[in-house]
Enzyme design. Structure first.
Site, PDB file in Angstrom:
ATOM      1  CG  ASP A   1      -6.048  -7.069  -0.411  1.00 36.62           C
ATOM      2  OD1 ASP A   1      -5.426  -7.023   0.668  1.00 36.62           O
ATOM      3  OD2 ASP A   1      -5.878  -6.271  -1.355  1.00 36.62           O
TER       4      ASP A   1
ATOM      5  CG  ASP B   1      -5.593  -3.773   2.417  1.00 40.56           C
ATOM      6  OD1 ASP B   1      -4.849  -4.644   2.935  1.00 40.56           O
ATOM      7  OD2 ASP B   1      -5.430  -3.347   1.260  1.00 40.56           O
TER       8      ASP B   1
END
Length: 591
Positions: free
Chosen positions: A468, A511
């Protein structure tokens, strides 16, 4: 407007021409038959004159009928005035003849619906019924009454004479005159080639000479010979030549019979009976030969149409983008058309006599399955795809259709079409459906496909890492989504370069990324650490005074024997959450 006036004038002139032909033709034929076959009081034993008017009515639209019927009535009156003693009943003869002729024409239009008189058994039966039975029967009743009142003739013999002479005249002469008025003989002759023209003239000339020979002597009854010559005309040139041949017999035979010569004249009957017998003979000739001629004409028409369709089909198949092959019940090729050299590397002619396996073994197997299914009344789809041996760069689709004859399988037809572009497009679309548009990496669906493949063919230790981007929302908020997209693409490329060959990376969220590493947990943790380092070493975005240094956090979990992908995914996600909770920019392995 001028065109319409001109066209109307032409129709009017055409109607006038036909009326004149009807009046003159009727008068001539009626005068001749009354003069030579009647005692000038009784009915003539031959009456072809009404056939002139009937043929003209059948040729013209109904709006012209009154003029043609009036012309026929005038012709009838002229002939009767010239040959019979004057009585007021002569006016009625023409009316009766025209009335029965109108009735015959009207009935034929209702029954045959405008079709040709002799096109088929149905139209022939309709013609004989309407023109040979109903109309003459009505006319005979009226004509007999007028003759009785005018000349005192016997009702029975007068009725029989009127009915037979008119009925036989209609049947024998009308088809010939109708074809003559319509120009069928001239156009048919002109449309033939030089050889066929010579043949037609030769056959008609031979038939004429034979007819003259038969009726020139009264020693041997050779009437049967004319049936043979008419059959030759029927087989070679159909209905029109038969009708012309019968008219030739009618003219020559009538002259001979009326003069008391020929095979009819030797019969021990009265002259009137001989004349009726001769007309019956003509009708029997037509009844014998016309069915043959009709069948021959129909078959010639069908064969001509089949030849045209076969040629059209051949042209279509030779220029078709599909390859088309026909096979017999044993799977041997009987014919082939289309771009087979392009598809199979074999010319169409070279396929003849080869087995279905030359196309593809799949085709032979599928045909066998379709045969078995067909015996059980089951319809099996006959489509297969294959790559030709001599054209490995192509993907072809084959469609199989079974040929049936008398409820049995008689062979098969295979259509081949090039589906290479379609298959490439399908593969491209499928690949696109598994790929993330922004980073070019596989998406969540692509990861799912990879996990399914891994479950079916495990290759040793495997670990899953969830990555992430730290504080990515802040980057988007501060610099905009365009800059955020650039940052994501750069991070994706750095992670991909840091991976080992054989590892798999996918973008599974905004993301968030997932990495499949074919190694144990410790090795996977070290690999993820290298990824973290590669991301934070240099700014992920630099432009003018803006420099964005991004970091990532990783959670790693290892697949165990009994673990499901969702379980491992959850374990890696929990490890990622712990990493982000206690500092970010690092790697944490699942416990």
């Amino acid at each position: 407007m001028v065109a319409k006036v001109s066209e109307g004038k032409k129709d009017w002139q055409h109607c006038v021409d036909s009326a004149l032909i009807g009046a003159l033709g009727y008068a001539l034929l009626a005068w001749t038959t009354i003069y030579v076959t009647s005692d000038l009081h009784a009915h003539a034993t031959m009456w072809p004159a009404d056939a002139v008017i009937l043929a003209l009515l059948l040729k013209h639209p109904k709006r012209d009928w009154p003029y043609i019927l009036l012309a026929g009535w005038c012709g009838n009156l002229i002939a009767n005035v010239l040959t019979r003693e004057w009585t007021p009943g002569l006016f009625l003869y023409g009316g009766i003849n025209m009335g029965q002729t109108w009735l015959a024409a009207w009935l034929l239009l209702q029954v045959n619906k405008g079709d040709s008189l002799l096109d088929s058994a149905r139209t022939v039966l309709g013609f004989v019924t309407c023109a040979g039975l109903v109309a003459p029967l009505v006319g005979a009743m009226a004509g007999t009454l007028v003759t009785f009142l005018s000349y005192g003739e016997d009702l029975g013999s007068s009725f029989l004479s009127w009915f037979l002479s008119n009925s036989l005249g209609y049947i024998v002469v009308t088809p010939f005159l109708k074809a003559l008025f319509e120009g069928s003989y001239w156009h048919g002759f002109q449309s033939r080639g030089p050889t066929e023209k010579v043949e037609v003239l030769g056959l008609v000339g031979t038939h004429t000479l034979l007819t003259a020979f038969v009726f020139a002597q009264d020693n041997i009854p050779l009437l049967f010979l004319l049936t043979s010559s008419l059959l030759v005309l029927a087989f070679r040139h159909g209905n029109s030549s038969v009708m012309a041949g019968v008219i030739i017999i009618a003219v020559i035979g009538a002259v001979a019979t009326i003069r008391g010569a020929g095979p009819i004249a030797i019969m021990p009957y009265s002259k009137g009976a001989q004349e009726f017998y001769f007309q019956f003979y003509l009708v029997l000739l037509l009844a014998t030969v016309l069915p043959v001629a009709t069948i021959v004409s129909s078959r010639k028409t069908v064969m001509h149409d089949l030849a045209e369709r076969e040629e059209a089909l051949r042209l279509m198949m030779s220029h078709s983008p599909d390859g088309i092959l026909g096979f017999d019940v044993d799977g041997m090729c009987k014919w082939a058309e289309g771009p087979l050299r392009k598809y199979l590397g074999i010319e169409p002619g070279q396929m003849i006599g080869r087995s279905m396996d030359t196309v593809s073994p799949l085709a032979q197997d599928l045909v066998r399955e379709m045969h078995r299914a067909a015996r059980n009344d089951i319809a099996l789809p006959g489509t297969f795809e294959f790559t030709p041996m001599l054209r490995p760069e192509l993907v072809l689709e084959g469609s199989i259709g079974l040929l049936r004859r008398n409820c049995c399988i008689a062979g098969a037809v295979i259509n081949l079409r090039d589906v290479t572009v379609r298959k490439d497009n399908e593969a491209t679309l499928e690949l696109k459906a598994l790929k993330d548009d922004l980073t070019g990496l596989p998406n969540r669906q692509g990861l799912r496909v990879e996990l399914e493949a891994l479950a079916h063919s495990p290759i040793g230790s495997t670990s899953l890492a969830i990555v992430d981007v730290d504080c990515f929302k802040a980057i988007n908020d501060a610099h905009g989504h365009g800059v955020g997209d650039v940052v994501l693409r750069e991070i994706a490329q750095r992670m991909k370069r840091s991976m080992r060959e054989g590892d798999f990376i996918a973008r599974i969220g905004g993301d968030e990324f997932a990495i499949l590493l074919h190694c144990d947990l410790e090795t996977a943790r070290n690999a993820c650490q290298r990824i973290v380092e590669s991301v934070r070493q240099t700014p992920a975005f630099s432009e003018d005074t803006v420099h964005i240094l991004a970091t990532v956090s990783c959670g790693v979990a290892e697949f165990r024997a009994s673990d499901l992908p969702d379980q491992v995914f959850h374990a890696a996600d929990v490890a990622l959450y712990e990493m982000k909770r206690f500092g970010r920019n690092g790697v944490r392995a699942a416990a």
